[in-house]
Motif scaffolding. Structure first.
Motif, short mmCIF file in Angstrom:
data_model
loop_
_atom_site.label_atom_id
_atom_site.label_comp_id
_atom_site.label_asym_id
_atom_site.label_seq_id
_atom_site.Cartn_x
_atom_site.Cartn_y
_atom_site.Cartn_z
N LEU A 1 0.92 -1.30 0.05
CA LEU A 1 -0.06 0.02 -0.13
C LEU A 1 0.91 1.32 -0.06
O LEU A 1 1.16 1.93 1.04
CB LEU A 1 -0.75 -0.12 1.31
CG LEU A 1 -1.76 -1.31 1.37
CD1 LEU A 1 -2.61 -1.23 2.59
CD2 LEU A 1 -2.65 -1.40 0.03
N VAL A 2 1.39 1.65 -1.14
CA VAL A 2 2.01 2.79 -1.33
C VAL A 2 1.46 3.74 -2.39
O VAL A 2 1.22 3.60 -3.55
CB VAL A 2 3.46 2.51 -1.79
CG1 VAL A 2 4.54 3.76 -1.86
CG2 VAL A 2 4.29 1.56 -1.02
N PRO A 3 0.90 5.01 -1.70
CA PRO A 3 0.40 6.13 -2.53
C PRO A 3 1.49 6.56 -3.71
O PRO A 3 2.59 6.73 -3.53
CB PRO A 3 -0.21 7.12 -1.64
CG PRO A 3 0.82 7.09 -0.45
CD PRO A 3 1.17 5.64 -0.28
N ALA A 4 0.84 7.23 -4.67
CA ALA A 4 1.48 7.84 -5.85
C ALA A 4 2.16 8.91 -5.38
O ALA A 4 3.21 9.27 -5.77
CB ALA A 4 0.58 8.01 -6.98
N SER A 5 1.56 9.95 -4.44
CA SER A 5 2.20 11.04 -4.35
C SER A 5 3.45 11.10 -3.34
O SER A 5 4.27 12.22 -3.16
CB SER A 5 1.34 12.02 -3.90
OG SER A 5 0.58 11.54 -2.74
N THR A 6 3.41 10.12 -2.49
CA THR A 6 4.44 10.13 -1.30
C THR A 6 5.15 8.55 -1.37
O THR A 6 4.84 7.78 -2.04
CB THR A 6 3.75 10.39 -0.07
OG1 THR A 6 2.96 9.63 0.16
CG2 THR A 6 3.17 11.68 -0.05
N SER A 7 6.25 8.67 -0.44
CA SER A 7 6.92 7.33 -0.36
C SER A 7 6.33 6.88 0.90
O SER A 7 6.85 5.45 1.24
CB SER A 7 8.50 7.80 -0.28
OG SER A 7 8.59 8.50 0.68
N ALA A 8 5.46 7.57 1.58
CA ALA A 8 5.12 6.96 2.83
C ALA A 8 3.90 5.81 2.75
O ALA A 8 3.11 5.91 1.90
CB ALA A 8 4.22 8.08 3.64
N ILE A 9 4.18 4.69 3.35
CA ILE A 9 3.08 3.74 3.52
C ILE A 9 2.04 3.92 4.10
O ILE A 9 1.97 4.42 5.29
CB ILE A 9 3.88 2.15 3.92
CG1 ILE A 9 5.10 2.16 3.18
CG2 ILE A 9 3.00 1.10 3.90
CD1 ILE A 9 6.15 0.71 3.70
N ILE A 10 0.87 3.69 3.34
CA ILE A 10 -0.64 3.89 4.08
C ILE A 10 -0.70 2.94 5.06
O ILE A 10 -0.42 1.53 5.16
CB ILE A 10 -1.54 3.47 3.27
CG1 ILE A 10 -1.44 4.22 1.79
CG2 ILE A 10 -2.96 3.47 3.59
CD1 ILE A 10 -2.33 3.89 0.53
N CYS A 11 -0.87 3.35 6.39
CA CYS A 11 -1.06 2.80 7.38
C CYS A 11 -2.46 2.72 8.31
O CYS A 11 -2.77 3.15 9.06
CB CYS A 11 0.12 3.03 8.69
SG CYS A 11 1.83 2.48 8.00
N PRO A 12 -3.44 2.19 7.45
CA PRO A 12 -4.82 2.34 7.85
C PRO A 12 -5.14 1.62 9.09
O PRO A 12 -4.61 0.61 9.45
CB PRO A 12 -5.68 1.89 6.68
CG PRO A 12 -5.04 1.00 5.78
CD PRO A 12 -3.48 1.50 6.09
N ILE A 13 -5.89 2.03 10.05
CA ILE A 13 -6.11 1.32 11.30
C ILE A 13 -7.11 0.27 10.88
O ILE A 13 -6.76 -1.02 11.37
CB ILE A 13 -6.96 2.46 12.39
CG1 ILE A 13 -5.94 3.25 12.73
CG2 ILE A 13 -7.37 1.56 13.46
CD1 ILE A 13 -6.55 4.41 13.32
N ALA A 14 -8.39 0.28 10.43
CA ALA A 14 -9.29 -0.59 10.13
C ALA A 14 -9.97 -0.53 8.71
O ALA A 14 -10.90 -0.02 8.80
CB ALA A 14 -10.27 -0.68 11.33
N PRO A 15 -9.07 -1.03 7.90
CA PRO A 15 -9.62 -0.44 6.23
C PRO A 15 -10.54 -1.46 5.74
O PRO A 15 -10.65 -2.84 6.23
CB PRO A 15 -8.31 -0.39 5.50
CG PRO A 15 -7.66 -1.51 6.26
CD PRO A 15 -7.62 -1.30 7.69
N ILE A 16 -11.25 -1.23 4.73
CA ILE A 16 -11.84 -2.40 3.93
C ILE A 16 -11.53 -2.18 2.61
O ILE A 16 -11.11 -1.17 2.01
CB ILE A 16 -13.49 -2.28 4.01
CG1 ILE A 16 -14.08 -0.78 3.65
CG2 ILE A 16 -14.10 -2.44 5.64
CD1 ILE A 16 -15.43 -0.62 3.52
#
Length: 386
Positions: free
Chosen positions: A242-257
């Protein structure tokens, strides 16, 4: 009978069929009452050809109800007049998956784990023994039809597949195998080196989603989220980061669907406080996939909130739509992200320790034949790999 009379009767049947086509699919009681008018109408409504044409006419199957899965039990909540034919009452079930008119349940018997593929329309069941892999630390499973129907509104009587994906922490691998109702056995397993020797990894409570020819499962890695992809056509496992296009930060959602758009695009929704973030996975011409944030929605404008200190939880979605489900302290709600509207599905309140793990929508066209069809229980152990 004179040929003219035969032609008139045939034309009358066509007119009746055209009228019955227009009965709303989300009001199954109308179809049941119509089937009781006379024997010719009952035969027409029970005919496979009519059901196929009816589903093609309406295209998207309606949601007749939903299942909520708890840690030790499952509950079917009708949203229409539909009343399912219950599974075998001797067992206590939890829900694994629900798709294409079938529900996948799990239960224990004599310390062994089993799966049940249950058809709520007819009450029929296929019982499968869970594959036993040595060193298996966690597993998740999905059900889907094995046909090529484009709307899957009338495939609950046809052949099906069960996909079983397991995690093996000590080996650092994930494995997947498939049960075919036509072959009545499990396939050999596909493996993927996911290298989590030092990570605590497990499947989240959220159900898988089917996008195109692949199933996607959410996994948790030391509080970070990842996705396992199983390609049905290639029988291959892979991992999506889960890596967004605009940044190098990994998405770390708490409770995603997970979500699936109308065009089959894979998406992910995450809720922080009452801010809902929606991400979509886009594959460029170079076959490189990136995540892009589509929008952020304030759910306080869509949902009634009783106690703002009580968390709102995302609990599922409907594949191929912009519809997701959420549970608040006031009940269970269906949210249309395109229309930005919400609908209350259930006002039942839960203790926070009893909060539903997930919500599984049951989508199917109602068939009056299911009311009179006899329920059956089949056992299909399949081959095992240890």
């Amino acid at each position: 009978m004179p040929r003219q009379h035969v032609r008139e009767l045939w034309q009358m049947d066509e007119i009746v069929e055209e009228i019955l086509f227009r009965l709303p699919p989300d009001e199954p009681g109308n179809l049941l009452r119509a089937s009781l008018v006379c024997k010719p109408w009952c035969r027409l409504l029970s005919d496979h050809g009519f059901r196929r044409r009816y589903s093609e006419f309406h295209q998207a199957p309606p949601m007749l109800g939903f299942l909520q899965s708890w840690s030790t039990s499952a509950e079917f909540v009708p949203t229409t007049e539909f009343c399912p034919r219950e599974p075998d009452p001797r067992h206590s079930y939890s829900v694994c998956d629900c798709r294409h008119g079938r529900v996948l349940l799990r239960f224990r018997d004599d310390d062994k784990q089993f799966l049940t593929v249950w058809n709520p329309m007819t009450g029929s069941q296929r019982v499968l023994r869970v594959p036993e892999y040595s060193g298996m630390s966690d597993w998740c499973t999905s059900v889907l039809c094995s046909g090529s129907s484009y709307n899957h509104g009338d495939c609950h009587l046809g052949p099906f597949l069960v996909v079983f994906v397991s995690l093996h922490e000590q080996e650092g691998v994930a494995k997947a195998c498939v049960y075919s109702s036509e072959m009545s056995n499990w396939s050999s397993s596909a493996s993927l080196d996911v290298g989590f020797f030092e990570d605590e990894i497990h499947f989240t409570a959220m159900p898988s989603v089917l996008a195109g020819d692949a199933l996607y499962f959410l996994i948790s890695r030391d509080s970070n989220i990842g996705i396992l992809e199983y390609d049905l056509g290639k029988s291959r496992l892979s991992e999506i980061h889960l890596v967004p296009a605009s940044t190098s930060a990994i998405i770390c959602p708490i409770a995603p669907i997970l979500m699936v758009a109308e065009d089959g695009q894979l998406g992910l929704a995450d809720l922080y406080d009452f801010n809902l973030s929606v991400w979509w996975r886009e594959v460029g011409p170079d076959e490189v996939a990136v995540w892009s944030q589509c929008r952020v929605i304030d759910l306080e404008t869509l949902l009634p909130i009783g106690d703002p200190e009580v968390a709102t939880d995302l609990v599922g979605s409907i594949e191929g739509t912009g519809i997701i489900f959420a549970i608040t302290d006031l009940g269970t709600y269906m949210i249309d992200l395109k229309a930005l509207t919400s609908k209350e599905l259930s006002t039942k309140l839960y203790q926070r320790e009893d909060i539903a793990w997930a919500l599984f929508p049951y989508l199917s066209f109602y068939s009056p034949q299911g009311v009179v069809a006899g329920a059956s229980i089949e056992t299909g152990h399949g081959n095992e790999e240890t």
